[in-house]
Design a protein around this motif. Sequence first.
Motif, mmCIF file in Angstrom:
data_model
loop_
_atom_site.group_PDB
_atom_site.id
_atom_site.type_symbol
_atom_site.label_atom_id
_atom_site.label_comp_id
_atom_site.label_asym_id
_atom_site.label_seq_id
_atom_site.Cartn_x
_atom_site.Cartn_y
_atom_site.Cartn_z
ATOM 1 N N ASP A 63 0.823 -1.204 0.000
ATOM 2 C CA ASP A 63 0.000 0.000 0.000
ATOM 3 C C ASP A 63 0.860 1.259 0.000
ATOM 4 O OD1 ASP A 63 -2.629 -1.181 0.138
ATOM 5 O OD2 ASP A 63 -2.161 -1.756 2.183
ATOM 6 N N ASP A 64 2.160 1.096 -0.234
ATOM 7 C CA ASP A 64 3.098 2.210 -0.133
ATOM 8 C C ASP A 64 3.843 2.372 -1.457
ATOM 9 O OD1 ASP A 64 4.984 4.105 0.537
ATOM 10 O OD2 ASP A 64 5.665 3.068 2.349
ATOM 11 N N THR A 77 1.962 13.726 -6.044
ATOM 12 C CA THR A 77 2.520 13.422 -4.735
ATOM 13 C C THR A 77 1.606 12.423 -4.033
ATOM 14 O OG1 THR A 77 3.391 15.668 -4.600
ATOM 15 C CG2 THR A 77 3.265 14.414 -2.548
ATOM 16 N N PRO A 78 2.139 11.290 -3.602
ATOM 17 C CA PRO A 78 1.310 10.318 -2.879
ATOM 18 C C PRO A 78 0.811 10.891 -1.551
ATOM 19 C CG PRO A 78 3.405 9.348 -3.541
ATOM 20 C CD PRO A 78 3.503 10.805 -3.800
ATOM 21 N N TYR A 79 -0.390 10.524 -1.181
ATOM 22 C CA TYR A 79 -0.953 10.913 0.103
ATOM 23 C C TYR A 79 -1.803 9.763 0.628
ATOM 24 C CZ TYR A 79 -5.186 11.933 -2.585
ATOM 25 O OH TYR A 79 -6.270 11.839 -3.410
ATOM 26 N N ALA A 80 -1.970 9.715 1.944
ATOM 27 C CA ALA A 80 -2.745 8.647 2.573
ATOM 28 C C ALA A 80 -4.219 8.809 2.224
ATOM 29 C CB ALA A 80 -2.550 8.681 4.084
ATOM 30 N N CYS A 81 -4.881 7.681 1.926
ATOM 31 C CA CYS A 81 -6.300 7.706 1.612
ATOM 32 C C CYS A 81 -6.910 6.350 1.971
ATOM 33 C CB CYS A 81 -6.518 8.011 0.126
ATOM 34 S SG CYS A 81 -5.913 6.736 -0.991
ATOM 35 N N ILE A 82 -8.214 6.286 1.880
ATOM 36 C CA ILE A 82 -8.931 5.033 2.083
ATOM 37 C C ILE A 82 -9.626 4.709 0.772
ATOM 38 C CG2 ILE A 82 -10.782 3.869 3.322
ATOM 39 C CD1 ILE A 82 -10.134 5.665 5.716
ATOM 40 N N THR A 88 -4.596 3.016 2.196
ATOM 41 C CA THR A 88 -3.633 2.890 1.109
ATOM 42 C C THR A 88 -3.106 4.279 0.787
ATOM 43 O OG1 THR A 88 -3.277 1.948 -1.101
ATOM 44 C CG2 THR A 88 -5.407 3.030 -0.720
ATOM 45 N N GLN A 89 -2.509 4.441 -0.368
ATOM 46 C CA GLN A 89 -2.033 5.747 -0.807
ATOM 47 C C GLN A 89 -2.656 6.076 -2.160
ATOM 48 O OE1 GLN A 89 2.259 5.629 -0.742
ATOM 49 N NE2 GLN A 89 2.317 6.158 1.418
ATOM 50 N N CYS A 90 -2.865 7.360 -2.407
ATOM 51 C CA CYS A 90 -3.467 7.837 -3.646
ATOM 52 C C CYS A 90 -2.581 8.912 -4.263
ATOM 53 C CB CYS A 90 -4.848 8.432 -3.382
ATOM 54 S SG CYS A 90 -6.088 7.250 -2.837
ATOM 55 N N VAL A 91 -2.804 9.179 -5.530
ATOM 56 C CA VAL A 91 -2.236 10.334 -6.220
ATOM 57 C C VAL A 91 -3.371 10.994 -7.001
ATOM 58 C CG1 VAL A 91 0.140 9.490 -6.408
ATOM 59 C CG2 VAL A 91 -1.495 8.953 -8.197
ATOM 60 N N ARG A 92 -3.283 12.315 -7.160
ATOM 61 C CA ARG A 92 -4.303 13.058 -7.894
ATOM 62 C C ARG A 92 -3.671 13.680 -9.141
ATOM 63 N NH1 ARG A 92 -9.196 15.302 -6.503
ATOM 64 N NH2 ARG A 92 -8.796 14.819 -4.323
ATOM 65 N N PHE A 93 -4.262 13.399 -10.298
ATOM 66 C CA PHE A 93 -3.809 13.981 -11.548
ATOM 67 C C PHE A 93 -4.357 15.399 -11.684
ATOM 68 C CE2 PHE A 93 -2.807 9.653 -12.269
ATOM 69 C CZ PHE A 93 -1.845 9.608 -13.272
ATOM 70 N N SER A 94 -3.718 16.214 -12.502
ATOM 71 C CA SER A 94 -4.110 17.619 -12.639
ATOM 72 C C SER A 94 -5.541 17.789 -13.147
ATOM 73 C CB SER A 94 -3.142 18.348 -13.578
ATOM 74 O OG SER A 94 -3.179 17.757 -14.861
ATOM 75 N N PHE A 95 -6.054 16.831 -13.899
ATOM 76 C CA PHE A 95 -7.412 16.950 -14.427
ATOM 77 C C PHE A 95 -8.453 16.378 -13.477
ATOM 78 C CE2 PHE A 95 -5.370 13.276 -16.357
ATOM 79 C CZ PHE A 95 -6.251 12.252 -16.050
ATOM 80 N N GLY A 96 -8.059 15.980 -12.263
ATOM 81 C CA GLY A 96 -9.007 15.596 -11.237
ATOM 82 C C GLY A 96 -9.098 14.117 -10.925
ATOM 83 N N ALA A 97 -8.496 13.264 -11.730
ATOM 84 C CA ALA A 97 -8.570 11.823 -11.463
ATOM 85 C C ALA A 97 -7.715 11.485 -10.245
ATOM 86 C CB ALA A 97 -8.107 11.023 -12.665
ATOM 87 N N VAL A 98 -8.268 10.638 -9.378
ATOM 88 C CA VAL A 98 -7.562 10.171 -8.188
ATOM 89 C C VAL A 98 -7.336 8.679 -8.351
ATOM 90 C CG1 VAL A 98 -7.691 9.846 -5.693
ATOM 91 C CG2 VAL A 98 -8.579 11.943 -6.727
ATOM 92 N N SER A 100 -5.940 5.251 -6.593
ATOM 93 C CA SER A 100 -5.534 4.610 -5.344
ATOM 94 C C SER A 100 -4.605 3.457 -5.674
ATOM 95 C CB SER A 100 -6.751 4.111 -4.578
ATOM 96 O OG SER A 100 -7.460 3.168 -5.341
ATOM 97 N N LEU A 101 -3.559 3.319 -4.887
ATOM 98 C CA LEU A 101 -2.564 2.284 -5.138
ATOM 99 C C LEU A 101 -3.161 0.894 -5.017
ATOM 100 C CD1 LEU A 101 0.310 1.454 -5.703
ATOM 101 C CD2 LEU A 101 0.805 1.673 -3.285
ATOM 102 N N ARG A 102 -4.018 0.702 -4.044
ATOM 103 C CA ARG A 102 -4.561 -0.637 -3.823
ATOM 104 C C ARG A 102 -5.978 -0.529 -3.284
ATOM 105 N NH1 ARG A 102 -1.961 -4.999 0.293
ATOM 106 N NH2 ARG A 102 -3.198 -6.788 -0.335
ATOM 107 N N SER A 103 -6.914 -1.023 -4.041
ATOM 108 C CA SER A 103 -8.318 -1.018 -3.628
ATOM 109 C C SER A 103 -8.782 -2.453 -3.489
ATOM 110 C CB SER A 103 -9.180 -0.336 -4.683
ATOM 111 O OG SER A 103 -8.802 0.985 -4.846
ATOM 112 N N SER A 104 -9.526 -2.737 -2.462
ATOM 113 C CA SER A 104 -10.174 -4.045 -2.248
ATOM 114 C C SER A 104 -9.414 -5.203 -2.862
ATOM 115 C CB SER A 104 -11.609 -4.015 -2.764
ATOM 116 O OG SER A 104 -11.633 -3.743 -4.146
ATOM 117 N N GLY A 105 -8.269 -5.501 -2.323
ATOM 118 C CA GLY A 105 -7.456 -6.595 -2.838
ATOM 119 C C GLY A 105 -6.331 -6.053 -3.691
#
Length: 169
Positions: A63-64, A77-82, A88-98, A100-105
């Motif tokens: 998750d890292d 920039t990675p940031y903590a998210c659920i 897990t960790q997420c990143v946000r693209f400039s056009f708004g897409a987020v 997540s590194l690992r979702s439900s498995g």
Amino acid sequence: MKKGFTLIELLVVVLIIGILAAVALPQYEMAVAKSRMAQLLPFMSSVKTAQEAYYMANGDYTDDWTDLDVTIPNGLTPYACISGGRNTQCVRFSFGAVCSLRSSGGSIYCRDANGKLPEIGTNYDHTSNGRYYGVHICIAAADSMREKICKSLGGVLKQTSGGNNYYAF
């Protein structure tokens, strides 16, 4: 005698321009949305490959972002998210897409914070959600512009559940 356009002639020209704009604008929006989704695909594929390599070395997924041998695109920039009920960790693209590194498995999902793009994902876990393993998944509400985007990316309808259509490509 004065030369110039009559009011009727000007109204006809404005009407024609309005009709052309009404036809062209949805096509333009579709092209922009499709290009934004296409930006996510190589990123998700590289994360999938890095997660598979990490799994082979450690017997589990991470998750890292720092555990993976993957370059995060400039400006992200990675940031903590659920996501998917897990930390897990997420990143946000400039056009708004987020993303997540690992979702439900073992999967990476990208969602549009603005709600204009469909949800897109790539599953890298061999055990969960096996019917989608090795392909991208595009999830969109039926009869929506987001569904058209899934189809335009080459998506083939695989499942319908809860008002959403699941496309694989």
